[in-house]
Design an enzyme around this catalytic site. Structure first.
Site, PDB file in Angstrom:
ATOM      1  N   ASN A 363       1.608   6.906   6.545  1.00  0.00           N
ATOM      2  CA  ASN A 363       1.375   6.452   5.179  1.00  0.00           C
ATOM      3  C   ASN A 363       2.704   6.549   4.421  1.00  0.00           C
ATOM      4  OD1 ASN A 363       0.285   7.107   2.114  1.00  0.00           O
ATOM      5  ND2 ASN A 363      -1.042   5.722   3.258  1.00  0.00           N
ATOM      6  N   GLY A 406      -0.742   9.993   1.407  1.00  0.00           N
ATOM      7  CA  GLY A 406       0.688  10.174   1.535  1.00  0.00           C
ATOM      8  C   GLY A 406       1.454   9.428   0.459  1.00  0.00           C
ATOM      9  N   ARG A 408       2.592   6.420   0.191  1.00  0.00           N
ATOM     10  CA  ARG A 408       2.091   5.097  -0.184  1.00  0.00           C
ATOM     11  C   ARG A 408       0.848   5.215  -1.046  1.00  0.00           C
ATOM     12  NH1 ARG A 408      -1.243   0.600   0.925  1.00  0.00           N
ATOM     13  NH2 ARG A 408      -0.078  -1.363   0.866  1.00  0.00           N
ATOM     14  N   CYS A 409      -0.073   6.098  -0.667  1.00  0.00           N
ATOM     15  CA  CYS A 409      -1.297   6.268  -1.452  1.00  0.00           C
ATOM     16  C   CYS A 409      -0.991   6.673  -2.893  1.00  0.00           C
ATOM     17  CB  CYS A 409      -2.182   7.338  -0.822  1.00  0.00           C
ATOM     18  SG  CYS A 409      -2.964   6.872   0.725  1.00  0.00           S
ATOM     19  N   MET A 410       0.065   7.464  -3.084  1.00  0.00           N
ATOM     20  CA  MET A 410       0.377   8.016  -4.404  1.00  0.00           C
ATOM     21  C   MET A 410       1.202   7.078  -5.270  1.00  0.00           C
ATOM     22  SD  MET A 410       1.179  12.032  -3.656  1.00  0.00           S
ATOM     23  CE  MET A 410       2.652  11.683  -2.679  1.00  0.00           C
TER      24      MET A 410
END
Length: 422
Positions: A363, A406, A408-410
């Protein structure tokens, strides 16, 4: 109602004239939307963490330190960082935005007339900062001062009247920029559904985004941003699994085609499990032709290439053409018009791969072609990225990862440099 704490100290850079828009996962990142962990995370307990989708109770001050370091890393690479809560506070200075926000949080069947009326009146009296805090950190029954009626009498003191939103940390899920449009997504689980109402409010009422066109919307079939990968200009992959439904993928494809934002949508079925809740937990782009990917699923991952009938050839423009399933890497390379989409594996062996995939090893957040932010703890995956010519920018995430997300998610990229046309 009692106060639930104070927001973080950072200031949003709202005066920038940066161009808005994203056409890929790897163009040089210019502007990004983050959410600094705040009081909403302090609402997590062992009793409600499952409902609120966290695998552990994070150490909030350490999570804030890790997130501040993440944001500073981005700034050090020339990225403008916007904060969701600060944009929300500025948006709530607008009277119409306040009305929409209050209606959205009080027009629910579980409150009852007496309590809903009390909450509406009380929220109207709050400053934008206080209102934003109650919208994000929630309101417990024992924090209500007045307005007592049957509902408050029957609920437990620690029941939430307005649920907290600890998953705001993962800004990628509630909106996705595609071209110069922003897609307001529709989140699948009750714990997260209000998030997209807040992002929609920001994108439609904040001066920074004046004139921005939106697509999809929280009222439509479920599509989550973690399932949407911009493989290349005009090619969008959509994971279909635990969070994004087949109907959501179809609706999303129609929106993209109608707005001219894509010529091919790759519908990618993924296992409906916690470890693979989104497509970006399985793979992320780190270069124009390189993808880091969970090898335990790589051989079985399939894709259906979806296109629209061409009116000039006598086709119905509303008809979606669905090609037979092909291996994901093959279908993606064809749509991207490249010879090969090179796979970089998560980990060196099946056990390491499974461990590092669970810890968001793939991620990653691309800052530019061949430059990606990754959690430092995923040693083997990071080593493989570097061996493939990718610069790995390491960040700590021992507490940030407790909600299974991770770099990217944040992060929700708001602006990237367009990739050169092939």
């Amino acid at each position: 109602m009692a106060s639930t704490g104070a927001p973080g100290p950072s200031k949003t850079e709202t005066g920038s004239s940066t161009r808005l828009g994203v056409d890929s996962e790897v163009g040089t990142l210019e502007t990004v939307l983050l959410h600094r962990p705040g009081p909403e995370l302090k609402r997590l307990t062992p009793r409600n963490s499952d409902k609120l989708l966290f695998d552990a109770i994070p150490w909030v001050s350490r999570a804030q330190e890790e997130h501040d370091a993440f944001a500073e890393t981005l700034r050090g690479r020339g990225v403008e960082v916007l904060y969701l809560t600060e944009l929300l506070v500025e948006t709530l200075a607008d009277a119409e935005a306040r009305e929409r926000a209050i209606d959205g949080v009080t027009n629910t069947l579980h409150l009852g007339d007496t309590l809903a009326t009390y909450l509406r009146d009380s929220l109207h009296d709050r400053t934008p900062e206080e209102l934003a805090l109650f919208l994000t950190a929630g309101v417990r029954n024992d924090e209500v001062r007045g307005g007592h009626g049957l509902v408050t009498s029957l609920l437990a003191e620690d029941d939430f009247l307005i649920d907290p939103l600890p998953n705001l940390l993962f800004t990628r899920d509630s909106s996705v920029w595609i071209g110069d449009r922003v897609a307001i997504t529709s989140l699948a689980l009750p714990a997260r559904r209000r998030e997209t109402q807040l992002t929609e409010l920001i994108y439609t009422r904040h001066p920074r985004f004046a004139g921005t066109s939106t697509i999809h919307g929280w009222q439509h079939e479920t599509v989550e941003g973690g399932d949407v990968l911009l493989m290349s200009p005009g090619v969008v992959a959509v994971g279909v699994g635990e969070r994004t439904t087949p109907a959501g993928a179809e609706r999303f494809a129609r929106h993209l085609f109608a707005e001219g934002l894509a010529h091919t949508v790759l519908a990618v079925p993924i296992t409906q499990e916690r470890a693979t809740m989104h497509l970006d937990t399985v793979c992320t782009m780190v270069d124009v032709d390189k993808i880091v990917m969970y090898p335990n699923l790589a051989d079985s991952l399939q894709a259906y290439a979806v296109t629209r009938a061409e009116p000039g050839e006598g086709g119905d423009p509303d008809e979606l053409l669905v090609a037979p399933a092909e291996p994901f890497l093959v279908a993606a390379a064809k749509a991207m018009q490249i010879d090969t989409l090179h796979q970089i594996d998560t980990g060196l062996d099946p056990v390491t791969a499974e461990r590092e995939q669970w810890d968001d090893g793939n991620n990653t957040l691309a800052l530019a072609p061949r430059v990606a932010v990754a959690y430092e703890r995923n040693d083997q995956t990071n080593a493989r990225l570097e061996a493939a010519g990718i610069e790995v920018v390491r960040i700590a995430g021992s507490e940030l990862g407790s909600g299974r997300g991770g770099p990217r998610c944040m992060s929700c990229p708001v602006s990237r440099t367009p990739l050169p046309t092939m």
